[in-house]
Scaffold this motif. Structure first.
Motif, PDB file in Angstrom:
ATOM      1  N   LEU A  15     -34.039  -3.312  32.130  1.00 54.83           N
ATOM      2  CA  LEU A  15     -34.685  -2.746  30.952  1.00 54.83           C
ATOM      3  C   LEU A  15     -35.996  -2.069  31.340  1.00 54.83           C
ATOM      4  CD1 LEU A  15     -34.594  -2.419  27.865  1.00 54.83           C
ATOM      5  CD2 LEU A  15     -35.788  -4.614  27.690  1.00 54.83           C
ATOM      6  N   GLY A  16     -36.699  -2.619  32.345  1.00 54.24           N
ATOM      7  CA  GLY A  16     -37.934  -1.992  32.811  1.00 54.24           C
ATOM      8  C   GLY A  16     -37.682  -0.617  33.396  1.00 54.24           C
ATOM      9  N   ARG A  46     -34.564   9.306  23.370  1.00 54.76           N
ATOM     10  CA  ARG A  46     -35.022   9.393  24.757  1.00 54.76           C
ATOM     11  C   ARG A  46     -34.648   8.120  25.522  1.00 54.76           C
ATOM     12  NH1 ARG A  46     -39.931  10.517  23.671  1.00 54.76           N
ATOM     13  NH2 ARG A  46     -41.133   8.778  24.544  1.00 54.76           N
ATOM     14  N   VAL A  47     -34.782   6.962  24.870  1.00 56.00           N
ATOM     15  CA  VAL A  47     -34.430   5.696  25.513  1.00 56.00           C
ATOM     16  C   VAL A  47     -32.927   5.613  25.752  1.00 56.00           C
ATOM     17  CG1 VAL A  47     -34.380   3.183  25.207  1.00 56.00           C
ATOM     18  CG2 VAL A  47     -36.438   4.476  24.601  1.00 56.00           C
ATOM     19  N   ALA A  51     -31.023   5.188  29.317  1.00 57.47           N
ATOM     20  CA  ALA A  51     -30.083   4.101  29.582  1.00 57.47           C
ATOM     21  C   ALA A  51     -28.744   4.648  30.074  1.00 57.47           C
ATOM     22  CB  ALA A  51     -29.886   3.262  28.316  1.00 57.47           C
ATOM     23  N   GLN A  52     -28.311   5.749  29.489  1.00 55.20           N
ATOM     24  CA  GLN A  52     -27.045   6.358  29.916  1.00 55.20           C
ATOM     25  C   GLN A  52     -27.147   6.892  31.338  1.00 55.20           C
ATOM     26  OE1 GLN A  52     -26.504   9.203  26.767  1.00 55.20           O
ATOM     27  NE2 GLN A  52     -25.318   7.774  25.489  1.00 55.20           N
ATOM     28  N   ARG A  53     -28.270   7.520  31.677  1.00 52.16           N
ATOM     29  CA  ARG A  53     -28.440   8.070  33.023  1.00 52.16           C
ATOM     30  C   ARG A  53     -28.440   6.965  34.080  1.00 52.16           C
ATOM     31  NH1 ARG A  53     -30.479  13.398  33.384  1.00 52.16           N
ATOM     32  NH2 ARG A  53     -30.851  14.350  31.347  1.00 52.16           N
ATOM     33  N   LEU A  54     -28.967   5.801  33.712  1.00 52.28           N
ATOM     34  CA  LEU A  54     -29.055   4.689  34.659  1.00 52.28           C
ATOM     35  C   LEU A  54     -27.850   3.758  34.588  1.00 52.28           C
ATOM     36  CD1 LEU A  54     -32.828   3.753  34.189  1.00 52.28           C
ATOM     37  CD2 LEU A  54     -31.794   4.913  36.150  1.00 52.28           C
TER      38      LEU A  54
END
Length: 342
Positions: A15-16, A46-47, A51-54
């Motif tokens: 999450l960080g 944006r969050v 999250a999707q990119r990671l």
């Protein structure tokens, strides 16, 4: 502003990591991913993109702590033999998903005091909800309306109409059983069943009579109530053949009864299924497979009852409000003890 592409990673994202990539605090990232209303729409987007990119997958325990949930539910039963509770448990676990929700199984052994002890113990473990499984389909006392978690009743409905209960449709079960025998060309159908104190026994009679009435027929003699045992099946069949030797099908209230019926038919020189078709109820594999011939039986779809109860409990945990009694349709499992007349 869109978050910059994240670096290639060998460890799962945290999450960080999501918060850093989106340029927000960890608390804001958590609120955004959990749908909290305190986050602006553009920040939430944006969050989510970060999250999707990671390829971020939230830790179940951490997410549960944030949401005030433990990821566990209790399944409380009074079914000593497990014939009904185990299939319901299996269906519930399937619906909850592997690794998503753990199910604690407790057996109250038909004891109201022991049941209350288990309820307190499960609540002490901070379960998110309870599924209560009865040993018979008769209505049972409610656990009450003041519990801190939602409760769903399975197999045995709650006496409180404000509770939600999932039960097999025993009236329709009697109807589809007779429909199968009629489709096999049988018209002289008798019914031997179990304890008259069981609601299921009467529900199945009602369904059987309804299907026969639609075909312009009635049962051969009155329904014969007794015990859920092979011994009763044998005794009732002796009386049946003495009074109605032209019977061509026997619908039984349980697989145990059906085994006793088949024994006496064989002793009397009646072939199954050529002369008399025989059907059971419960689709208990240890009996249906060992029967000679293998026994056609009505399956109460208990795993589906468990799945439906789990889905309903999940909805209740999320805040959905349901009440009343919902039925799950049974099904006929056809084997060698029924056959069409030639």
């Amino acid at each position: 502003m869109n978050p910059a592409p994240g670096p290639a990673r060998s460890q799962p994202a945290t999450l960080g990591d999501v918060a850093r990539l989106a340029g927000v605090s960890i608390a804001t990232a958590s609120k955004a991913l959990n749908g909290r209303s305190q986050v602006r729409a553009e920040t939430r987007q944006r969050v989510i993109e970060a999250a999707q990119r990671l390829a971020f997958r939230p830790n179940q325990l951490a997410r549960g702590l944030l949401e005030g949930r433990s990821g566990t539910v209790g399944l409380l039963t009074s079914d000593l033999e497990g014939r009904f509770s185990i299939p319901i448990l299996m269906g519930a676990e399937d619906a909850f998903g592997a690794g998503e929700v753990a199910v604690f199984l407790c057996d109250a052994r038909g004891d109201a005091i022991r049941e209350q002890h288990h309820v307190r113990a499960l609540l002490g473990r901070r379960v998110d909800g309870l599924i209560v499984v009865g040993s018979r389909t008769d209505p049972r006392p409610s656990l009450g309306r003041n519990l801190p978690v939602p409760v769903v009743y399975a197999y045995a409905p709650s006496e409180d109409p404000e509770d939600l209960s999932l039960v097999p449709d025993n009236v329709d079960a009697g109807r589809i059983a007779v429909a199968h025998l009629l489709a096999c060309g049988r018209t002289r159908i008798a019914h031997i069943t179990g304890d008259p104190g069981y609601a299921a026994a009467h529900d199945r009679v009602a369904g059987a009579r309804s299907a026969l009435a639609d075909a312009g027929l009635d049962l051969v003699g009155e329904p014969r109530f007794g015990a859920w045992s092979e011994g009763w099946g044998r005794a009732a069949t002796v009386l049946l053949l003495d009074q109605h030797p032209d019977v061509d099908a026997v619908l039984c209230g349980s697989d145990q009864i059906a085994r006793g019926v088949i024994d006496v038919l064989r002793e009397r020189g009646r072939r199954v299924p050529e002369d008399v078709s025989v059907m059971g109820f419960d689709n208990w594999q240890v009996l249906t497979a060992a029967s000679r011939p293998p026994l056609t039986s009505v399956d109460m779809n208990l795993e589906q009852v468990g799945r439906a109860a789990a889905h309903a409990l999940s909805g209740a945990i999320e805040g959905a409000r349901q009440s009343g009694v919902e039925t799950v349709r049974c099904r006929v499992v056809i084997r060698g003890s029924t056959a069409a007349l030639s």
